[in-house]
Scaffold this motif. Structure first.
Motif, PDB file in Angstrom:
ATOM      1  N   PHE A 351       0.834  -1.209   0.000  1.00  0.00           N
ATOM      2  CA  PHE A 351       0.000   0.000   0.000  1.00  0.00           C
ATOM      3  C   PHE A 351       0.868   1.259   0.000  1.00  0.00           C
ATOM      4  N   TYR A 363      -5.511   2.802   8.307  1.00  0.00           N
ATOM      5  CA  TYR A 363      -5.306   1.589   7.512  1.00  0.00           C
ATOM      6  C   TYR A 363      -5.279   0.352   8.404  1.00  0.00           C
ATOM      7  N   TYR A 367      -7.830  -2.797   8.709  1.00  0.00           N
ATOM      8  CA  TYR A 367      -7.356  -4.154   8.472  1.00  0.00           C
ATOM      9  C   TYR A 367      -7.793  -5.088   9.597  1.00  0.00           C
ATOM     10  N   LEU A 373      -8.824  -6.545   3.395  1.00  0.00           N
ATOM     11  CA  LEU A 373      -8.028  -5.432   2.903  1.00  0.00           C
ATOM     12  C   LEU A 373      -6.692  -5.924   2.353  1.00  0.00           C
ATOM     13  N   GLU A 374      -6.155  -6.976   2.959  1.00  0.00           N
ATOM     14  CA  GLU A 374      -4.896  -7.550   2.471  1.00  0.00           C
ATOM     15  C   GLU A 374      -5.053  -8.049   1.041  1.00  0.00           C
ATOM     16  N   LEU A 376      -7.270  -7.107  -1.235  1.00  0.00           N
ATOM     17  CA  LEU A 376      -7.494  -6.001  -2.158  1.00  0.00           C
ATOM     18  C   LEU A 376      -6.181  -5.318  -2.531  1.00  0.00           C
ATOM     19  N   VAL A 377      -5.317  -5.100  -1.543  1.00  0.00           N
ATOM     20  CA  VAL A 377      -4.051  -4.415  -1.802  1.00  0.00           C
ATOM     21  C   VAL A 377      -3.130  -5.291  -2.637  1.00  0.00           C
ATOM     22  N   ALA A 385      -9.353  -0.319  -1.853  1.00  0.00           N
ATOM     23  CA  ALA A 385      -8.735  -0.348  -0.520  1.00  0.00           C
ATOM     24  C   ALA A 385      -8.682   1.043   0.085  1.00  0.00           C
TER      25      ALA A 385
END
Length: 508
Positions: A351, A363, A367, A373-374, A376-377, A385
């Motif tokens: 990110f 962030y 998470y 979120l992991e 997506l990034v 994200a």
């Protein structure tokens, strides 16, 4: 409070007269579970004879209290003067409640309150206030002790961190002061504080060929110190106004307990003054503690006041003293520091590659709440994200947390993920793809890109498909604008967007 044991204590009862005061109160002390309890019962004086069931029962100890309403069979912990939904609770006291002298004496003895100008209700209220104050004080003492324990685990920042902010955050944040006299110039570096003198023009002589010649300095031009190699800008000594300082915020991290991590938020101030070497002031502003299994994080704040001095506090303040952790630079070593903690898979390294400054706390909090979120990034869906980090819930973006594959999670058609990744997870493109699957329509990649360029939202797209296909709409906009959507000209794109909005108005 032991409710079951309190319920076993029989009501005292009292004789009603049906006239006079609206209520009658009785009081007494009872030993329940080895602890003395004060029980106050308030009866409605609405008939002649024995009043057996009270309208309310107030039970107090020296450390707690509770109320019971027999009619509703409900317990509550409201204070005696608060409205609890009972008619008598609104306005009762000496004027409309009768209490015997020996009962009032029991209340005075229990509360140890001999104040002459307060009635028994005010004495009970004072007892309840004291209990609340003691609880608050104990809670603050416990939190303060926990704060001190957390602070004891904090280690000094590393030399690598200091080297990073000095050479990266404050790169070229230096002055090379100069003063010219004839063909010579005297330079003073704000970084190392050293002075040196060099010629700025060649002397037409034998000795002149051995002199070190530097370019003529110009105020505001780029410069490099000949002594320490620091980069900066030239500044004439005549324009030097006292002390110059600049502050930059940044994040770093540290292990906490076994698998936890603490994110530390710093304000670094660089002080420059003529003739003195540079000086840095480190001020830690806030600490945020993350622990496995806890979605709620603990945030400590560092306050500096004119009167109380500086101290750490376990919660933020309101008003002008409120501390807000803004977008700031992140120490590049943070991803390595987070290895072995509950944040080791947060993908913060990937990110950080897309932004110079981020809200690191936002962030990591997101998470902990949404581990997807992991994914997506790491899929380069940075736009999606970023929107989640900025406060959008995945549910509001129609993202399915329990999908089996990325397409199912994002609720898009199979084969669409590549185009979404190419656009770095544009949220508008995601909503377009979700609409395609929902309405069972199929758009080409060119049509999807055109909708993004034209900034057409979902509601507008749904209106368009009532009259024509997306391909027809794009073709007509291109025709009227006299250009295509794949142009790189900014004016042409603005014209396309204006024409598309005019055509949408026409369809409306």
């Amino acid at each position: 409070m032991k409710k079951k044991l309190i319920e076993k204590v029989a009501y005292s009862g009292t004789m009603g007269t049906g006239e006079g005061p609206k209520y009658k109160a009785v009081a007494g002390t009872v030993d329940i579970g080895g602890e003395e309890h004060l029980i106050i019962e308030v009866y409605r004086n609405d008939h002649i004879g024995m009043l057996e069931v009270p309208a309310a029962r107030i039970v107090c100890t020296h450390s707690d209290w509770i109320n019971y309403v027999p009619e509703k069979e409900k317990w509550d912990r409201r204070k005696i003067q608060q409205t609890c939904g009972h008619p008598f609770w609104d306005r009762w006291g000496r004027d409309n409640t009768e209490i015997k002298e020996f009962a009032e004496r029991k209340i005075i003895e229990f509360t140890q309150n001999e104040t002459k100008y307060s009635d028994w209700i005010e004495k009970i209220e004072h007892l309840q206030d004291s209990i609340l104050w003691d609880r608050k004080k104990k809670k603050e003492e416990r939190k303060e002790q926990e704060l001190q324990e957390r602070n004891s685990t904090i280690e000094p920042v590393t030399d690598d961190f200091r080297e990073w902010y000095r050479k990266v955050l404050f790169k070229r944040e230096n002055f090379i002061y100069y003063k010219r006299k004839g063909r010579y110039a005297t330079f003073t570096c704000s970084c190392c504080g050293k002075s040196y003198k060099y010629a700025t023009a060649v002397m037409d002589s034998y000795e002149g060929q051995f002199e070190h010649i530097v370019a003529i300095p110009r105020n505001g031009a780029f410069a490099t110190c000949e002594c320490c190699g620091a980069e900066g800008i030239y500044k004439t000594t005549g324009r030097m106004n006292g002390v110059y300082g600049r502050s930059i915020n940044c994040y770093t991290a540290q292990h906490y307990m076994e698998n936890g991590a603490v994110i530390r938020y710093f304000s670094i101030e660089k002080i420059l003054s003529f003739g003195n070497p540079e000086r840095f002031i480190e001020t830690e502003i806030a600490r945020t503690y993350f622990q496995p299994g806890r979605k709620k994080v603990q945030k400590d704040y560092h306050f500096i006041g004119a009167y109380e001095g500086e101290r750490w506090h376990y919660h933020n303040m309101d008003g002008l003293r409120n501390i807000n952790q803004e977008y700031a630079a992140v120490y590049p070593g943070v991803p390595e520091i987070l290895q072995g903690t509950c944040l080791q898979y947060c993908a913060i390294k990937e990110f950080m590659q897309h932004y110079e400054k981020i809200k690191l706390i936002n962030y990591l909090e997101k998470y902990m709440e949404y581990p997807l979120l992991e994914m997506l990034v790491k899929l380069q869906l940075i736009g999606i994200a970023k929107r989640i980090v900025d406060g959008y819930n995945p549910e509001s973006m129609q993202i399915n947390n329990i999908g089996k594959c990325p397409e199912d999670i994002l609720r898009i058609g199979h084969g669409k993920l590549h185009a979404l990744r190419k656009n770095q997870g544009d949220p508008l493109l995601l909503s377009i793809m979700q609409m395609e699957k929902r309405k069972d329509i199929h758009l080409s990649e060119k049509e999807e890109d055109a909708l993004i360029i034209l900034k057409i939202d979902i509601e507008q797209i749904e209106k368009i498909i009532n009259y024509m296909s997306i391909k027809q709409f794009v073709n007509r906009v291109e025709k009227y604008a006299g250009t295509t959507v794949d142009t790189d000209c900014g004016d042409a794109i603005s014209r396309l967007q204006n024409i598309s909005q005019m055509y949408l108005d026409y369809l409306e």
